[in-house]
Design an enzyme around this catalytic site. Structure first.
Site, mmCIF file in Angstrom:
data_model
loop_
_atom_site.group_PDB
_atom_site.id
_atom_site.type_symbol
_atom_site.label_atom_id
_atom_site.label_comp_id
_atom_site.label_asym_id
_atom_site.label_seq_id
_atom_site.Cartn_x
_atom_site.Cartn_y
_atom_site.Cartn_z
ATOM 1 N N HIS A 179 0.867 -1.178 0.000
ATOM 2 C CA HIS A 179 0.000 0.000 0.000
ATOM 3 C C HIS A 179 0.906 1.231 0.000
ATOM 4 O O HIS A 179 1.081 1.915 1.011
ATOM 5 C CB HIS A 179 -0.941 -0.008 1.197
ATOM 6 C CG HIS A 179 -2.230 -0.702 0.930
ATOM 7 N ND1 HIS A 179 -3.143 -0.241 -0.005
ATOM 8 C CD2 HIS A 179 -2.770 -1.835 1.443
ATOM 9 C CE1 HIS A 179 -4.190 -1.051 -0.040
ATOM 10 N NE2 HIS A 179 -3.986 -2.031 0.821
ATOM 11 N N ASP A 189 -4.896 1.847 1.985
ATOM 12 C CA ASP A 189 -5.252 1.130 3.209
ATOM 13 C C ASP A 189 -5.862 2.078 4.240
ATOM 14 O O ASP A 189 -6.834 1.739 4.927
ATOM 15 C CB ASP A 189 -4.035 0.415 3.801
ATOM 16 C CG ASP A 189 -2.800 1.313 3.924
ATOM 17 O OD1 ASP A 189 -2.788 2.422 3.350
ATOM 18 O OD2 ASP A 189 -1.839 0.897 4.590
ATOM 19 N N HIS A 224 12.721 2.725 -27.448
ATOM 20 C CA HIS A 224 13.291 1.435 -27.834
ATOM 21 C C HIS A 224 13.545 1.433 -29.337
ATOM 22 O O HIS A 224 12.625 1.628 -30.136
ATOM 23 C CB HIS A 224 12.344 0.286 -27.469
ATOM 24 C CG HIS A 224 12.022 0.221 -26.008
ATOM 25 N ND1 HIS A 224 12.891 -0.279 -25.075
ATOM 26 C CD2 HIS A 224 10.933 0.625 -25.321
ATOM 27 C CE1 HIS A 224 12.353 -0.192 -23.869
ATOM 28 N NE2 HIS A 224 11.157 0.356 -23.995
ATOM 29 N N TYR A 254 -7.716 8.754 -17.292
ATOM 30 C CA TYR A 254 -8.599 9.426 -16.346
ATOM 31 C C TYR A 254 -8.763 10.891 -16.726
ATOM 32 O O TYR A 254 -7.783 11.559 -17.065
ATOM 33 C CB TYR A 254 -8.023 9.389 -14.925
ATOM 34 C CG TYR A 254 -7.762 8.021 -14.353
ATOM 35 C CD1 TYR A 254 -8.267 6.874 -14.960
ATOM 36 C CD2 TYR A 254 -6.998 7.870 -13.201
ATOM 37 C CE1 TYR A 254 -8.018 5.624 -14.420
ATOM 38 C CE2 TYR A 254 -6.744 6.624 -12.656
ATOM 39 C CZ TYR A 254 -7.249 5.497 -13.279
ATOM 40 O OH TYR A 254 -7.002 4.270 -12.749
ATOM 41 N N GLU A 279 -0.106 8.031 11.326
ATOM 42 C CA GLU A 279 -1.462 7.584 11.649
ATOM 43 C C GLU A 279 -2.266 8.587 12.479
ATOM 44 O O GLU A 279 -3.487 8.471 12.563
ATOM 45 C CB GLU A 279 -1.395 6.243 12.383
ATOM 46 C CG GLU A 279 -0.828 5.121 11.524
ATOM 47 C CD GLU A 279 -0.611 3.834 12.296
ATOM 48 O OE1 GLU A 279 -0.699 2.760 11.690
ATOM 49 O OE2 GLU A 279 -0.330 3.917 13.517
#
Length: 427
Positions: free
Chosen positions: A129, A134, A274, A330, A406
């Site tokens: 994560h 998470d 490439h 997106y 956290e």
């Protein structure tokens, strides 16, 4: 008397649109904080790639069911949607969290360090994560528990959207938010809110932007075909390597001469080239891939047009042929100015004056934009950096050393909860 009336009007204007449930939310967010951290650590230890979030989805679905919600699983492959019916009539507010992890091998020495591996694009890799999803899941699970505890007082309903595959899936054409929209998840929604943990903002702070916030992302694929020849006789060739070099330099003029960068930035990056196999052979073909970042449909169309024109014309001038393919991924994440203004007092209330940061545009991308194209949607960044940390040296998203503080999770729980109840109060 006149002063009293003015004061009452002032107090009334402050109170307008503020839910009386805020104090309950604050108390419950404190009570549930340790549980949110525990959930997040579990998800961090057992991360899953896009469209493979089976364990995560099972835990989420069981939690929502335990709260008495209407739960639908396997939405857009592995997504989970829970609906909480409020006790009073009002709008349907959606709250979204993305669940997928990345093919990154974690370097952090944590008790809950990732233990999972997987095969991605044919290669064995660690799974991590490394973008904070998470924490998004754990935060929204906490919000769900708080909202369910006060459902009889809600002036509307809440749809909890746990979305798979925000990071994209390499072997399918449509996934994540786009597929959820296609399957009808937004049809009964009035407004949607979401957040993203952000490692370069201090915990306890919120970042936002009115209007275009995060970029549209598109893939660029180019093949330039010339004429192969001996490296000692370049006049016999149409050299696709030299042509590619000229094309890459030409692309830089899009940003310096075509895009009005005083309004919004843009990015055109060639990430790989490439061509050739031997030091003394000019090859017939060169392939290039890259990424394009723009803000808004008009700017996107301009950049796409100029990329095609520049590469095609440079190749033609060299006697070569260019095939240019641009794949849209997106759209830009855009916070509607009206909804942003409506939610600004809410952000100030939840984070405190001075802790709400108006940000410049961010050239990263988010598929939350697909939800915003259906209904009004507001997206914020939630601080995840240690207080006093340096954003320039703090490990960034998508890296093996990515780390989240956290202590900011409780603010995330409160913010999404405030958004929901304040929107209901105002609408």
């Amino acid at each position: 008397m006149k002063k009293l009336l003015i004061l009452l009007c002032f107090v009334g204007s402050i109170a307008y649109g503020q839910s009386p449930l805020r104090s309950q939310i604050d108390q419950k967010a404190t009570e549930i904080e340790s549980k949110v951290i525990e959930w997040r650590r579990d998800f961090h230890k057992y991360p899953e790639l896009g469209n493979q979030e089976f364990r995560t989805a099972k835990i989420v679905a069981e939690h929502l069911r335990s709260l008495g919600m209407e739960v639908t699983e396997e939405v857009a492959v592995t997504g989970v949607v829970g609906v909480l019916r409020g006790g009073k009539p009002g709008p349907m507010v959606a709250l979204r969290a993305d669940m997928d992890a990345l093919p990154v091998t974690e370097r952090n020495d944590l008790p809950f360090k990732s233990v999972n591996t997987a095969v991605y694009n044919g290669q064995e890799t660690g799974v991590m994560h490394a973008c904070g999803h998470d924490s998004h899941v754990a935060i929204l699970m906490g919000v769900a528990e708080i909202m369910a505890s006060m459902k009889d007082q809600l002036k509307g309903s809440v749809k909890f959207i746990f979305q798979p595959a925000e990071e994209g899936v390499y072997d399918v054409d449509i996934a994540g938010a786009e597929l959820m929209v296609k399957e009808g998840v937004m049809e009964d929604v009035d407004a949607i809110f979401g957040l993203h943990i952000w490692a370069q903002i201090e915990a306890g702070k919120i970042g936002y932007r009115s209007g275009p916030f995060m970029a549209a992302v598109d893939n660029l694929e180019v093949t330039i075909t010339g004429t192969q020849a001996h490296g000692a006789a370049p006049w016999s060739s149409v050299d696709p390597i030299v042509t590619s070099a000229q094309a890459i330099m030409g692309l830089q003029t899009i940003l310096s001469r075509n895009v009005n960068i005083t309004e919004n930035p843009a990015v055109v990056t060639v990430g790989a080239i490439h061509g050739g196999i031997r030091h003394n052979i000019i090859p017939e073909k060169v392939e290039m891939i890259g990424t394009i970042r723009t803000f808004g449909d008009e700017q996107q169309a301009l950049v796409h047009k100029r990329i095609t024109e520049i590469i095609t014309n440079i190749a033609e001038s060299a006697g070569a042929k260019a095939d240019v393919n641009i794949g849209k991924l997106y759209p830009s994440t855009v916070n509607p100015p009206q909804l942003t203004a409506q939610m600004l007092p809410t952000m100030d209330a939840v984070a405190g004056t001075g802790n709400v940061i108006a940000m410049p545009p961010v050239t990263g991308a988010e598929d939350f934009s697909f939800f915003q194209r259906e209904k009004p949607g507001f997206f914020i960044f939630l601080g995840g950096m240690k207080k006093g940390g340096d954003p320039l040296t703090t490990p960034s998203h998508h890296t093996p050393d990515f780390f989240i503080e956290e202590s900011g999770f409780k603010l995330g729980v409160r913010a999404l909860s405030y958004f929901a109840v304040d929107y209901m109060e105002k609408n």
